[in-house]
Design a protein around this motif. Structure first.
Motif, PDB file in Angstrom:
ATOM      1  N   CYS A  10       0.832  -1.198   0.000  1.00 51.66           N
ATOM      2  CA  CYS A  10       0.000   0.000   0.000  1.00 51.66           C
ATOM      3  C   CYS A  10       0.871   1.254   0.000  1.00 51.66           C
ATOM      4  O   CYS A  10       1.581   1.535   0.954  1.00 51.66           O
ATOM      5  N   TYR A  55      -0.520   4.239  -0.620  1.00 54.81           N
ATOM      6  CA  TYR A  55      -1.448   5.366  -0.596  1.00 54.81           C
ATOM      7  C   TYR A  55      -1.027   6.479   0.372  1.00 54.81           C
ATOM      8  O   TYR A  55      -1.049   7.659  -0.007  1.00 54.81           O
ATOM      9  N   HIS A 102      -9.094   4.234   3.833  1.00 57.31           N
ATOM     10  CA  HIS A 102      -8.409   3.318   2.919  1.00 57.31           C
ATOM     11  C   HIS A 102      -7.726   2.184   3.704  1.00 57.31           C
ATOM     12  O   HIS A 102      -7.913   1.002   3.407  1.00 57.31           O
ATOM     13  N   GLU A 103      -6.964   2.554   4.719  1.00 63.96           N
ATOM     14  CA  GLU A 103      -6.219   1.535   5.472  1.00 63.96           C
ATOM     15  C   GLU A 103      -7.162   0.650   6.278  1.00 63.96           C
ATOM     16  O   GLU A 103      -6.900  -0.539   6.468  1.00 63.96           O
ATOM     17  N   HIS A 152      -8.340  -2.081   4.093  1.00 61.75           N
ATOM     18  CA  HIS A 152      -7.420  -3.223   4.012  1.00 61.75           C
ATOM     19  C   HIS A 152      -7.596  -4.148   5.209  1.00 61.75           C
ATOM     20  O   HIS A 152      -7.599  -5.368   5.067  1.00 61.75           O
ATOM     21  N   HIS A 174      -7.099  -3.139  -3.278  1.00 57.69           N
ATOM     22  CA  HIS A 174      -7.153  -1.865  -4.010  1.00 57.69           C
ATOM     23  C   HIS A 174      -8.153  -1.957  -5.160  1.00 57.69           C
ATOM     24  O   HIS A 174      -8.360  -3.025  -5.732  1.00 57.69           O
ATOM     25  N   TYR A 232      -6.325   4.818  -5.356  1.00 52.83           N
ATOM     26  CA  TYR A 232      -5.326   5.849  -5.070  1.00 52.83           C
ATOM     27  C   TYR A 232      -5.863   7.112  -5.733  1.00 52.83           C
ATOM     28  O   TYR A 232      -5.561   7.382  -6.889  1.00 52.83           O
TER      29      TYR A 232
HETATM   30 ZN   LIG Z   1      -3.778   0.515   0.044  1.00 53.10          ZN
END
Ligand SMILES: [Zn+2]
Length: 551
Positions: free
Chosen positions: A86, A88, A139-140, A143, A149, A179
């Motif tokens: 990742c 990002y 975003h994290e 995950h 993604h 992203y």
């Molecule tokens: Zn990511």
């Protein structure tokens, strides 16, 4: 120091357009490699050795298990995906420093935002940093609850729709797992829309619904939505394909609109470097940092465009899925030609760089002998005009003329019905020649060495173009049908350029010497090309895998 960091990012930005196959080709053609051409001169030989010793693509050195396949993924010493894939947070940090470095960006984002005042945090307003942090956390968190993604999620909405009061969707993007760059309205629509993801997107709801539904009988009806446009999906593995819509860091339904918008932003910010970016008491080195950052933005936009010349739009549709889509779809010829124009107009012409005497006398380097600043000691205060711009132009020519990209264009010609006017390999090669050698069409009569018919940057570009054509014309037969056809096209180009040069009349010494030299180089290359066993181009050095010069 900041400027040098931007400088170091640029080669990686340029590499985004290269597939694993194209990267393999670059290993034996270092003079085409952006990582070599955009490195500082004192680092270049080390970069060549490093590239020669590494696998052609990062995918070749990562673990082969599927990402997220291990039952402890996300739990043991990993914050997100296997191998720290990742990027990002690092990407958003670069976006943040862009906004911090160029105060105009914040003014643009604040337009129409009633909350755009109040507290500052480390020089950045709360109203901006708050949503940016929330975006990275969403975003994290995605995950950690199992999401991959989604690099197609940015292609849901037009720039004009996102920057419009009538925008009816909650999120500007299909997923927080994209992203996604900052949405900046640079004349794209009537009002500035959300600059980042303010909430999770429709794909996220759908993926979580599927992943967390325990009733197996409900799964087929969830999956039946697979072809809904708002749920478009492609992930890390797909980002290596020739599908330009799965590119990281692009934006909008038509990424060429985004590329154009970003180039408008670059032009707008460049003219403010000396007056607005550098404040009283600041070092003029700040202007250099700002300029380097804008070069990144410009080249990243050009790279987005270059990806749309070739390739196909791919999806994961299966037989029987609603909508009956082909898994491989075509890019329209209009889009391909627009992409080619964006690359040529924003890299080959002197005005694309907006360099003038005032700016060049001010953008210096701040020198620091400490961690992260060592490179500054080896950097000249005066901007290395010809080396830097020449490196960018060489990298742009590589994007357009490498045989892997052109091979895809060639395959597209066969794949499409012959009544469709697709962009052809011959058209790409001819368009590049027409742009690079445009002065030959209308050579001005009275020129001087201070105002030559062909500028120094353009002479440099033309030499680079010739080197690339000559190298291609002298390549040993690789067995690739596209490469063989390209070779014959390139020979025709060399003949035609030579004819045009030989009938051109220039009055200044620089242009006359340049054209005489170019004509001789072409003649010798054409003479050599049918000699038995002729191999690498004789006119410039190629370094072998061990970094030694060969001829
Ligand atoms: Zn990511």
């Amino acid at each position: 120091m900041v400027g040098l960091a931007w400088h170091k990012l640029l080669p990686e930005v340029a590499m985004q357009s290269y597939s694993p196959e194209a990267r393999e080709w670059l290993k034996t053609h270092p003079n085409w490699d952006p990582r070599v051409r955009l490195a500082s001169p004192f680092e270049r030989s080390d970069v060549i050795k490093r590239i020669a010793s590494e696998p052609a693509h990062p995918s070749l050195q990562t673990q082969t298990e599927l990402l997220g396949d291990d039952e402890f993924d996300g739990l043991s010493q990993r914050v997100s995906q296997v191998n720290g894939k990742c990027m990002y947070p690092a990407f958003q940090a670069a976006e943040l420093s862009m906004a911090r470095l160029h105060p105009e960006v914040l003014s643009m984002l604040a337009e129409g935002n009633e909350e755009a005042d109040g507290d500052m945090l480390d020089g950045v307003p709360d109203w901006f940093i708050g949503p940016m942090l929330r975006d990275v956390i969403m975003h994290e968190t995605g995950h950690t609850i199992g999401l991959r993604h989604n690099f197609k999620a940015s292609t849901l909405h037009d720039m004009a729709d996102m920057n419009n009061d009538d925008f009816e969707h909650e999120a500007i993007c299909g997923s927080v797992m994209e992203y996604s760059p900052i949405n900046i309205n640079v004349g794209d629509g009537p009002t500035q829309g959300d600059f980042t993801m303010m909430t999770i997107g429709p794909y996220d709801y759908w993926a979580i619904e599927y992943g967390y539904t325990t009733d197996e009988e409900s799964l087929p009806s969830i999956l039946s939505r697979v072809n809904e446009p708002l749920l478009a999906y492609a992930t890390d593995e797909d980002a290596m394909d020739a599908d330009p819509s799965t590119r990281r860091f692009d934006w909008a339904k038509n990424p060429l609109d985004y590329a154009d918008s970003q180039i408008r932003l670059v032009k707008q910010l460049r003219v403010t470097l000396l007056d607005r970016l550098v404040k009283d008491g600041d070092s003029w080195g700040k202007a250099r940092s700002g300029y380097e950052m804008l070069l990144n933005k410009q080249f990243s936009s050009v790279g987005i465009a270059a990806d749309w010349l070739s390739g196909t739009l791919n999806n994961k549709s299966r037989k029987g899925d609603p909508g009956d889509r082909n898994p491989i779809e075509e890019i329209s010829p209009e889009t391909q030609r627009r992409a080619l124009r964006i690359v040529l107009e924003n890299t080959m012409r002197d005005e694309a760089w907006q360099l003038d005497s005032d700016l060049l006398h001010k953008m210096t380097v701040e020198k620091w002998w400490d961690a992260g600043g060592m490179g500054s000691m080896r950097t000249e205060p005066a901007f290395p005009i010809h080396d830097r711009i020449g490196g960018l132009q060489a990298s742009a020519l590589s994007m357009l003329l490498n045989p892997v990209t052109l091979g895809r264009v060639y395959d597209g010609e066969f794949r499409n019905e012959s009544n469709i006017d697709v962009l052809t390999m011959a058209e790409v090669v001819q368009s590049v020649t027409d742009e690079v050698w445009s002065e030959l069409e209308n050579m001005p009569r009275k020129t001087t060495n201070r105002n030559p018919a062909i500028s120094s940057l353009r002479r440099n570009l033309q030499n680079e173009h010739l080197s690339k054509l000559i190298e291609l014309s002298l390549e040993q037969d690789s067995g690739s049908p596209a490469a063989r056809t390209l070779q014959s096209l390139v020979r025709l180009q060399l003949n035609e350029i030579k004819d045009a040069i030989d009938s051109a009349n220039a009055s200044d010494t620089y242009t006359r010497a340049h054209l005489a030299d170019a004509s001789t180089r072409i003649r010798k290359a054409l003479d050599a090309q049918f000699a038995v066993g002729s191999a690498p181009a004789p006119s410039f050095n190629i370094r072998n895998r061990f970094g030694e010069d060969t001829q």
